[in-house]
Design a protein around this motif. Structure first.
Motif, PDB file in Angstrom:
ATOM      1  N   ASP A 175      12.166 -19.829  18.869  1.00  0.00           N
ATOM      2  CA  ASP A 175      12.738 -20.637  18.090  1.00  0.00           C
ATOM      3  C   ASP A 175      14.279 -19.455  18.339  1.00  0.00           C
ATOM      4  O   ASP A 175      15.003 -20.007  18.007  1.00  0.00           O
ATOM      5  CB  ASP A 175      12.781 -20.320  16.933  1.00  0.00           C
ATOM      6  CG  ASP A 175      11.696 -21.881  16.793  1.00  0.00           C
ATOM      7  OD1 ASP A 175      11.469 -22.507  17.611  1.00  0.00           O
ATOM      8  OD2 ASP A 175      11.101 -21.655  15.674  1.00  0.00           O
ATOM      9  N   GLY A 176      14.225 -18.337  18.632  1.00  0.00           N
ATOM     10  CA  GLY A 176      14.907 -17.309  18.420  1.00  0.00           C
ATOM     11  C   GLY A 176      15.258 -16.351  16.996  1.00  0.00           C
ATOM     12  O   GLY A 176      16.294 -15.559  16.900  1.00  0.00           O
ATOM     13  N   VAL A 370      26.104 -15.765  15.801  1.00  0.00           N
ATOM     14  CA  VAL A 370      26.016 -15.637  17.100  1.00  0.00           C
ATOM     15  C   VAL A 370      26.865 -17.021  17.593  1.00  0.00           C
ATOM     16  O   VAL A 370      26.296 -17.818  16.518  1.00  0.00           O
ATOM     17  CB  VAL A 370      24.688 -15.536  17.524  1.00  0.00           C
ATOM     18  CG1 VAL A 370      24.455 -14.052  17.309  1.00  0.00           C
ATOM     19  CG2 VAL A 370      24.622 -16.468  17.549  1.00  0.00           C
ATOM     20  N   PRO A 371      27.309 -17.419  19.030  1.00  0.00           N
ATOM     21  CA  PRO A 371      27.957 -18.818  18.713  1.00  0.00           C
ATOM     22  C   PRO A 371      26.817 -20.009  19.477  1.00  0.00           C
ATOM     23  O   PRO A 371      25.706 -18.358  19.975  1.00  0.00           O
ATOM     24  CB  PRO A 371      28.551 -18.759  19.795  1.00  0.00           C
ATOM     25  CG  PRO A 371      29.020 -16.829  20.512  1.00  0.00           C
ATOM     26  CD  PRO A 371      27.492 -16.013  19.517  1.00  0.00           C
ATOM     27  N   LYS A 372      26.821 -20.685  18.896  1.00  0.00           N
ATOM     28  CA  LYS A 372      25.929 -21.686  19.314  1.00  0.00           C
ATOM     29  C   LYS A 372      26.390 -23.251  19.374  1.00  0.00           C
ATOM     30  O   LYS A 372      26.947 -23.471  18.589  1.00  0.00           O
ATOM     31  CB  LYS A 372      24.928 -21.789  18.431  1.00  0.00           C
ATOM     32  CG  LYS A 372      23.418 -23.081  18.528  1.00  0.00           C
ATOM     33  CD  LYS A 372      22.489 -23.047  17.951  1.00  0.00           C
ATOM     34  CE  LYS A 372      21.287 -22.866  18.641  1.00  0.00           C
ATOM     35  NZ  LYS A 372      19.723 -22.536  17.275  1.00  0.00           N
ATOM     36  N   GLY A 373      26.267 -23.617  20.666  1.00  0.00           N
ATOM     37  CA  GLY A 373      27.793 -24.967  21.019  1.00  0.00           C
ATOM     38  C   GLY A 373      28.979 -24.526  20.688  1.00  0.00           C
ATOM     39  O   GLY A 373      29.429 -23.341  20.916  1.00  0.00           O
ATOM     40  N   ASN A 375      29.789 -24.355  17.666  1.00  0.00           N
ATOM     41  CA  ASN A 375      30.160 -23.595  16.218  1.00  0.00           C
ATOM     42  C   ASN A 375      30.093 -21.940  17.459  1.00  0.00           C
ATOM     43  O   ASN A 375      29.311 -21.262  17.605  1.00  0.00           O
ATOM     44  CB  ASN A 375      28.669 -23.439  15.411  1.00  0.00           C
ATOM     45  CG  ASN A 375      28.986 -22.879  14.354  1.00  0.00           C
ATOM     46  OD1 ASN A 375      29.607 -22.102  13.918  1.00  0.00           O
ATOM     47  ND2 ASN A 375      28.520 -23.721  12.948  1.00  0.00           N
ATOM     48  N   VAL A 378      26.757 -19.037  14.513  1.00  0.00           N
ATOM     49  CA  VAL A 378      25.413 -19.348  13.726  1.00  0.00           C
ATOM     50  C   VAL A 378      24.533 -18.509  13.735  1.00  0.00           C
ATOM     51  O   VAL A 378      24.598 -17.464  13.623  1.00  0.00           O
ATOM     52  CB  VAL A 378      24.343 -20.023  14.561  1.00  0.00           C
ATOM     53  CG1 VAL A 378      23.415 -20.724  14.577  1.00  0.00           C
ATOM     54  CG2 VAL A 378      26.040 -21.435  14.980  1.00  0.00           C
ATOM     55  N   VAL A 380      21.590 -16.227  13.128  1.00  0.00           N
ATOM     56  CA  VAL A 380      20.070 -15.262  13.765  1.00  0.00           C
ATOM     57  C   VAL A 380      18.922 -15.391  12.317  1.00  0.00           C
ATOM     58  O   VAL A 380      19.372 -14.250  12.012  1.00  0.00           O
ATOM     59  CB  VAL A 380      20.047 -14.177  14.405  1.00  0.00           C
ATOM     60  CG1 VAL A 380      19.006 -14.264  14.793  1.00  0.00           C
ATOM     61  CG2 VAL A 380      21.205 -14.480  16.038  1.00  0.00           C
TER      62      VAL A 380
END
Length: 589
Positions: A175-176, A370-373, A375, A378, A380
């Motif tokens: 899932d990171g 951290v960037p996600k899409g 956004n 986000v 971690v």
């Protein structure tokens, strides 16, 4: 999973400096099983080298307000600092310092018995009107006093220390999410998996990417390297602070507290040159500005000494009593490293790499974002960072002196509180470890074991330091930095082929240095690529081909991704928590 020993904790903290120990104290006192890993004994962490003070608007010597401290920090950051995080830090500062006093930190005192405060560069009263006394000091050993105080409190709280252990890699699941770290016990050479509900990196800076640095040899950017390899970007790595007063030829730090006590900078002609550049704040202008002024004096032929390659820091006029009482360590350093007694003669000084403004992207809660899409930020899950390795970003493009110790305790505590909340609400039980949790770390060690006909670690490290020193210094230009990008890429390729002759397991310092180099290289590559890309001058990034700050195009944070060496950007937080936004203006002193 390979046959690797596993240990389980509620929280694992990597780094036992001010930030790591402040967070550990919060966690241990909350009853959580907390492990702190450190390459050295905790009281030898680099926080011990901080000299001048810790900033807080206590107003013990003259009137002060946290809003003035916030303004100075935003202005000092050259408007690259996040104003929500800056407000949080400056507003919390008095409470954080009083808490340290209650822990037993031996601050110097004024006659009334309150904490002594000295002036420091860039700290002003009434929004830039005049210098203010805001730096709470324990002589010129403030970091030493702070670190010992926090260590004693952690012993009392039963924090578990793993001394002379080196963290190797971050463990992330499918899932990171972060579920632990791999680590090497130096005494045995054994690799362990430390399974945790939450992990905090407080690993300090990477100042050893430069040839001339005030940083300890342990400052090898371990947290940055582990993040880069785990797919977490590094923020604002182009911004490195050059402390104006490193001992010429030795790099050892001479605190800004010397100028706070009334010391002055002179060029080779005996002129107090800072009066020309900063008529109001003079020698107490922010560090990026003073460093450039000193470098200009040398470049324009007004340096001191046989080679005219440094300037002089004069403090003999303060008198033996002030020097011996307020600056005893500085006198000792000057005698040992410069061969001069500051009671009688000036100290030869030159700007020296000192502090990393960038690092692991976090918010003011210590959460790694951290960037996600679409956004840009986000969280971690299970991962936190604080101190110099983190980028909250309270320092932006240039840090004010004494804000570093403040950063450690404010965000160490904040991250600790966030971890307690996360563990209790979201992760009361451990997430399972991935099957291959230790494989990557074991493969890195195996490569070193089996490499033949490779590169010597010392040769590669020297090539890296020479490149960064030459291409990412006080003054930068497009041609030089483009060369630097090419050269550091070649050095990074060489680093993949490092070899060690000593294959033993017990206390193998050659293996440790090779693993540290892997981390340094990540920081060096990020620094060079981010610096080359920023087409403006802002704070510590002084670009000869783009000499103005460009807020329309460049008031944004850089994010460096190691897997394909690309840069992304995200907006600066311009919305404070409760007060009005401080809009950009020209920095004058």
């Amino acid at each position: 999973m390979a046959n690797v020993a596993k240990r389980q904790f509620d929280a694992v903290i990597v780094g036992a400096g001010g930030a790591g120990m402040r967070a550990a104290l919060q966690l241990s006192e909350a009853g959580l099983k907390t492990a702190v890993l450190s390459k050295v004994f905790p009281t030898r962490s680099h926080t011990v080298a901080a000299q001048g003070g810790i900033s807080a608007s206590l107003g013990n010597v003259q009137e002060d307000k946290w809003e003035w401290h916030m303004y100075d920090t935003v202005k000092g950051s050259d408007w690259l600092g996040d104003q929500d995080a800056i407000e949080f830090m400056c507003k919390t500062a008095p409470e954080a310092v009083i808490e340290l006093e209650h822990f037993g930190m031996p601050f110097d005192r004024v006659e009334s018995g309150r904490i002594y405060q000295r002036p420091f560069g860039g700290h002003t009263a009434n929004f830039g009107e005049k210098p203010v006394q805001r730096a709470c000091a324990a002589a010129d050993r403030t970091g030493h006093a702070l670190l010992h105080t926090l260590y004693q409190r952690n012993v009392r709280a039963n924090t578990q220390f793993f001394v002379e252990w080196m963290a190797l890699d971050l463990i992330r699941d499918a899932d990171g999410d972060v579920v632990g770290v791999t680590a090497l016990e130096m005494e045995t050479g054994e690799v362990y998996v430390l399974h945790a509900k939450a992990v905090l990196f407080a690993t300090g800076g990477a100042g050893r990417i430069y040839a001339a640095s005030t940083n300890a040899f342990i400052n090898t950017g371990d947290g940055l390297g582990m993040c880069a390899r785990a797919g977490i970007p590094l923020e604002d790595m182009e911004f490195w602070q050059f402390h104006p007063t490193g001992v010429a030829g030795a790099g050892v730090l001479i605190t800004e507290g010397v100028r706070g006590e009334g010391g002055i900078l002179l060029n080779g002609n005996g002129e107090r040159f800072m009066e020309r550049y900063a008529p109001t704040l003079k020698d107490l202008a922010p560090r990026d500005f003073v460093s450039r002024c000193m470098a200009l004096e040398v470049l324009e032929g007004r340096g001191a000494g046989k080679n005219k390659d440094h300037v002089l820091l004069k403090l003999d006029h303060l008198g033996p009593e002030v020097i011996n009482h307020r600056l005893p360590s500085i006198r000792e350093i000057a005698i040992k490293f410069a061969g001069v007694d500051p009671i009688k003669e000036p100290i030869p000084v030159i700007p020296t790499t000192h502090y990393q403004m960038g690092g692991i992207p976090t918010n003011y809660l210590g959460e790694v974002m951290v960037p996600k899409g679409d956004n840009p930020e986000v969280r971690v899950n299970g991962f936190y960072a604080a101190g110099e390795c983190a980028c909250a970003s309270v320092h932006g493009a240039n840090r004010l002196g004494t804000n570093s110790l403040l950063d450690l305790v404010v965000f160490g505590k904040s991250a600790g509180d966030s971890m307690i909340d996360f563990i209790k609400r979201e992760r009361p039980v451990h997430k399972p470890l991935p099957e291959n949790a230790a494989d990557y770390s074991l493969s890195r060690i195996a490569r070193l074991e089996n490499q033949t006909g490779g590169e010597e670690v010392n040769d590669v490290r020297s090539a890296m330091q020479k490149t960064i020193q030459l291409r990412a210094g006080v003054f930068r230009n497009s041609e030089n930095m483009a060369l630097g990008v090419k050269e550091i890429a070649e050095v990074a390729e060489r680093a993949k082929r490092t070899q060690i002759k000593d294959k033993s397991k017990v206390w193998n310092t050659a293996r440790i240095e090779a693993l540290e180099l892997d981390n340094l290289i990540e920081a060096a590559v990020a620094t060079m690529i981010a610096a080359d890309a920023r087409k403006e001058s802002r704070g510590a990034h002084s670009h000869d081909d783009f000499q103005k700050r460009d807020d329309d195009n460049w008031m944004k944070h850089s994010l460096f991704f190691n897997h394909d060496r690309h840069l992304d950007y995200k907006p600066v937080h311009t919305k404070p928590l409760t007060v009005d936004y401080i809009p950009p203006k020209e920095r004058t002193f």
